[in-house]
Design a protein around this motif. Structure first.
Motif, PDB file in Angstrom:
ATOM      1  N   ARG A  22      20.435  -5.065  58.714  1.00  0.00           N
ATOM      2  CA  ARG A  22      19.944  -6.242  57.986  1.00  0.00           C
ATOM      3  C   ARG A  22      18.976  -5.853  56.876  1.00  0.00           C
ATOM      4  O   ARG A  22      18.137  -5.005  57.036  1.00  0.00           O
ATOM      5  N   TRP A  23      19.107  -6.446  55.755  1.00  0.00           N
ATOM      6  CA  TRP A  23      18.076  -6.393  54.717  1.00  0.00           C
ATOM      7  C   TRP A  23      18.251  -7.618  53.840  1.00  0.00           C
ATOM      8  O   TRP A  23      19.291  -8.302  53.922  1.00  0.00           O
ATOM      9  N   SER A  24      17.267  -7.929  53.030  1.00  0.00           N
ATOM     10  CA  SER A  24      17.300  -9.176  52.264  1.00  0.00           C
ATOM     11  C   SER A  24      18.059  -8.968  50.958  1.00  0.00           C
ATOM     12  O   SER A  24      17.512  -8.483  49.964  1.00  0.00           O
ATOM     13  N   ASN A  81      13.115 -17.027  42.184  1.00  0.00           N
ATOM     14  CA  ASN A  81      14.226 -17.232  43.109  1.00  0.00           C
ATOM     15  C   ASN A  81      15.396 -17.999  42.485  1.00  0.00           C
ATOM     16  O   ASN A  81      16.462 -18.115  43.101  1.00  0.00           O
ATOM     17  N   TRP A  84      18.899 -15.756  41.935  1.00  0.00           N
ATOM     18  CA  TRP A  84      19.754 -15.245  43.008  1.00  0.00           C
ATOM     19  C   TRP A  84      20.103 -16.277  44.078  1.00  0.00           C
ATOM     20  O   TRP A  84      21.205 -16.227  44.640  1.00  0.00           O
ATOM     21  N   HIS A 136      18.897 -13.916  53.228  1.00  0.00           N
ATOM     22  CA  HIS A 136      17.618 -13.648  52.575  1.00  0.00           C
ATOM     23  C   HIS A 136      16.772 -14.906  52.714  1.00  0.00           C
ATOM     24  O   HIS A 136      17.127 -15.964  52.188  1.00  0.00           O
ATOM     25  N   GLN A 137      15.700 -14.788  53.442  1.00  0.00           N
ATOM     26  CA  GLN A 137      14.797 -15.924  53.620  1.00  0.00           C
ATOM     27  C   GLN A 137      13.832 -15.976  52.442  1.00  0.00           C
ATOM     28  O   GLN A 137      13.447 -14.948  51.900  1.00  0.00           O
ATOM     29  N   PHE A 138      13.398 -17.184  52.097  1.00  0.00           N
ATOM     30  CA  PHE A 138      12.504 -17.290  50.943  1.00  0.00           C
ATOM     31  C   PHE A 138      11.624 -18.536  51.071  1.00  0.00           C
ATOM     32  O   PHE A 138      12.044 -19.563  51.613  1.00  0.00           O
ATOM     33  N   ALA A 139      10.394 -18.399  50.559  1.00  0.00           N
ATOM     34  CA  ALA A 139       9.447 -19.523  50.559  1.00  0.00           C
ATOM     35  C   ALA A 139       9.201 -20.045  49.153  1.00  0.00           C
ATOM     36  O   ALA A 139       8.541 -21.076  48.993  1.00  0.00           O
ATOM     37  N   GLY A 140       9.718 -19.345  48.151  1.00  0.00           N
ATOM     38  CA  GLY A 140       9.433 -19.692  46.767  1.00  0.00           C
ATOM     39  C   GLY A 140      10.239 -20.874  46.255  1.00  0.00           C
ATOM     40  O   GLY A 140      11.260 -20.712  45.575  1.00  0.00           O
ATOM     41  N   THR A 160      10.903 -22.813  54.899  1.00  0.00           N
ATOM     42  CA  THR A 160      11.595 -21.757  54.143  1.00  0.00           C
ATOM     43  C   THR A 160      13.037 -22.151  53.858  1.00  0.00           C
ATOM     44  O   THR A 160      13.578 -23.071  54.480  1.00  0.00           O
ATOM     45  N   ARG A 180      15.947  -6.110  42.070  1.00  0.00           N
ATOM     46  CA  ARG A 180      15.326  -6.484  43.351  1.00  0.00           C
ATOM     47  C   ARG A 180      15.893  -5.650  44.495  1.00  0.00           C
ATOM     48  O   ARG A 180      15.210  -5.342  45.460  1.00  0.00           O
ATOM     49  N   ARG A 185      12.041  -0.407  50.460  1.00  0.00           N
ATOM     50  CA  ARG A 185      11.725  -1.184  51.655  1.00  0.00           C
ATOM     51  C   ARG A 185      10.711  -0.391  52.464  1.00  0.00           C
ATOM     52  O   ARG A 185      10.989   0.738  52.858  1.00  0.00           O
ATOM     53  N   ARG A 187       7.436  -0.405  55.539  1.00  0.00           N
ATOM     54  CA  ARG A 187       6.853  -1.070  56.688  1.00  0.00           C
ATOM     55  C   ARG A 187       5.552  -0.375  57.068  1.00  0.00           C
ATOM     56  O   ARG A 187       5.400   0.829  56.847  1.00  0.00           O
TER      57      ARG A 187
HETATM   58  C1  LIG Z   1       8.603 -16.467  55.206  1.00  0.00           C
HETATM   59  C2  LIG Z   1       9.267 -15.585  54.165  1.00  0.00           C
HETATM   60  C3  LIG Z   1       9.147 -15.909  52.822  1.00  0.00           C
HETATM   61  C4  LIG Z   1       9.802 -15.121  51.859  1.00  0.00           C
HETATM   62  N1  LIG Z   1       9.787 -15.536  50.543  1.00  0.00           N
HETATM   63  C5  LIG Z   1      10.534 -14.874  49.634  1.00  0.00           C
HETATM   64  C6  LIG Z   1      10.691 -15.383  48.310  1.00  0.00           C
HETATM   65  O1  LIG Z   1      10.213 -16.462  47.956  1.00  0.00           O
HETATM   66  N2  LIG Z   1      11.445 -14.645  47.437  1.00  0.00           N
HETATM   67  C7  LIG Z   1      12.031 -13.466  47.804  1.00  0.00           C
HETATM   68  O2  LIG Z   1      12.725 -12.852  46.965  1.00  0.00           O
HETATM   69  N3  LIG Z   1      11.936 -12.976  49.067  1.00  0.00           N
HETATM   70  C8  LIG Z   1      11.206 -13.641  49.985  1.00  0.00           C
HETATM   71  N4  LIG Z   1      11.137 -13.183  51.278  1.00  0.00           N
HETATM   72  C9  LIG Z   1      11.812 -11.929  51.663  1.00  0.00           C
HETATM   73  C10 LIG Z   1      10.801 -10.828  51.921  1.00  0.00           C
HETATM   74  O3  LIG Z   1      10.246 -10.409  50.694  1.00  0.00           O
HETATM   75  C11 LIG Z   1      11.510  -9.660  52.639  1.00  0.00           C
HETATM   76  O4  LIG Z   1      11.930 -10.091  53.918  1.00  0.00           O
HETATM   77  C12 LIG Z   1      10.576  -8.460  52.802  1.00  0.00           C
HETATM   78  O5  LIG Z   1      10.255  -7.911  51.548  1.00  0.00           O
HETATM   79  C13 LIG Z   1      11.210  -7.359  53.657  1.00  0.00           C
HETATM   80  O6  LIG Z   1      12.433  -6.939  53.103  1.00  0.00           O
HETATM   81  P1  LIG Z   1      13.753  -6.896  54.010  1.00  0.00           P
HETATM   82  O7  LIG Z   1      13.985  -8.307  54.523  1.00  0.00           O
HETATM   83  O8  LIG Z   1      14.844  -6.419  53.089  1.00  0.00           O
HETATM   84  O9  LIG Z   1      13.489  -5.953  55.129  1.00  0.00           O
HETATM   85  C14 LIG Z   1      10.507 -13.946  52.247  1.00  0.00           C
HETATM   86  C15 LIG Z   1      10.611 -13.641  53.612  1.00  0.00           C
HETATM   87  C16 LIG Z   1      10.026 -14.441  54.560  1.00  0.00           C
HETATM   88  C17 LIG Z   1      10.206 -14.115  56.033  1.00  0.00           C
END
Ligand SMILES: Cc1cc2nc3c(=O)[nH]c(=O)nc-3n(C[C@H](O)[C@H](O)[C@H](O)COP(=O)(O)O)c2cc1C
Length: 204
Positions: A22-24, A81, A84, A136-140, A160, A180, A185, A187
């Motif tokens: 998994r990755w975003s 956001n 994409w 890909h989760q996002f809050a933006g 989200t 992007r 990545r 941790r």
């Molecule tokens: C609650 C939450 C909010 C996030 N908001 C955004 C966002 O608005 N835009 C974005 O590109 N990624 C967003 N992300 C993705 C994180 O940036 C990403 O999970 C983190 O950098 C780790 O990368 P990975 O998921 O590839 O391991 C969000 C992830 C979470 C869990």
């Protein structure tokens, strides 16, 4: 690093495959569509997540690309956001119940609502991976505008979006979105997140 090599990362090699891989993803195939059966399975994965006292304080807006709801939602995305997210096959907007409704019905364990919703979201993303899909989760995005546009009651909190789809071709998208996927990545090390005996004493 090419996008295809973004997972597994060091330390993740031995994880179960759908966590390991998994990755975003930020480049989705804009032609791919989710079948209704796949959407249902993703929702079942969230539905069967554990929750405090089995309170299940979660709801989702289900917005396949092309639907009226999707068209509304994407107008509220943050600038970063807005490139994409619309290409993903669907967006699930994750919403937590944080207080009782006017009839006094609500989560018995409201302090844990965000925890529970996050867990349901995680289950959805792992199920997506098992279907060969990326997420890909996002809050933006403008949470207040989305709550108003979809009539989300005050006692629920929009948290989200979860974009789900098929990984696309980085050559087909704006370079800023392709870039992007090249970001490193990283941790925090285990010593910083796992303690033994006293707070701050690294486990092992
Ligand atoms: C609650 C939450 C909010 C996030 N908001 C955004 C966002 O608005 N835009 C974005 O590109 N990624 C967003 N992300 C993705 C994180 O940036 C990403 O999970 C983190 O950098 C780790 O990368 P990975 O998921 O590839 O391991 C969000 C992830 C979470 C869990």
């Amino acid at each position: 690093m090419t996008a295809a090599k973004r997972a597994p990362q060091p330390g993740a090699e031995d994880l179960t495959e759908h966590l390991r891989d998994r990755w975003s993803v930020s480049v989705f195939d804009p032609a791919h569509e989710l079948a209704d059966g796949e959407i249902r399975l993703l929702l079942e994965a969230a539905r069967w997540a554990p929750s405090a006292g089995n309170s299940q304080p979660w709801s989702f807006l289900v917005l396949p690309r092309g639907s009226a709801g999707h068209q509304t939602f994407v107008t509220h995305l943050s600038r970063g956001n807005s490139g994409w997210v619309p290409r993903a096959s669907a967006v699930f907007v994750a919403i937590a119940q944080v207080a009782e409704d006017p009839d006094g019905n609500g989560p018995k364990w409201a302090d844990y609502s965000f925890y529970d919703l996050g867990q349901a979201a995680a289950h959805l993303t792992v199920q997506a991976a098992s279907l060969g899909l990326s997420s890909h989760q996002f809050a933006g995005f403008d949470h207040g505008a989305v709550a108003a546009a979809f009539g989300v009651p005050d006692w629920w909190k929009v948290m989200t979006g979860i974009a789900v789809g098929l990984h696309g071709d980085p050559a087909q998208v704006d370079p800023r979105d392709a870039e992007r996927e090249e970001r490193e990545r990283v941790r925090r090390p285990l010593e910083e997140i796992a303690y033994a005996d006293t707070w701050g004493t690294p486990w092992a």
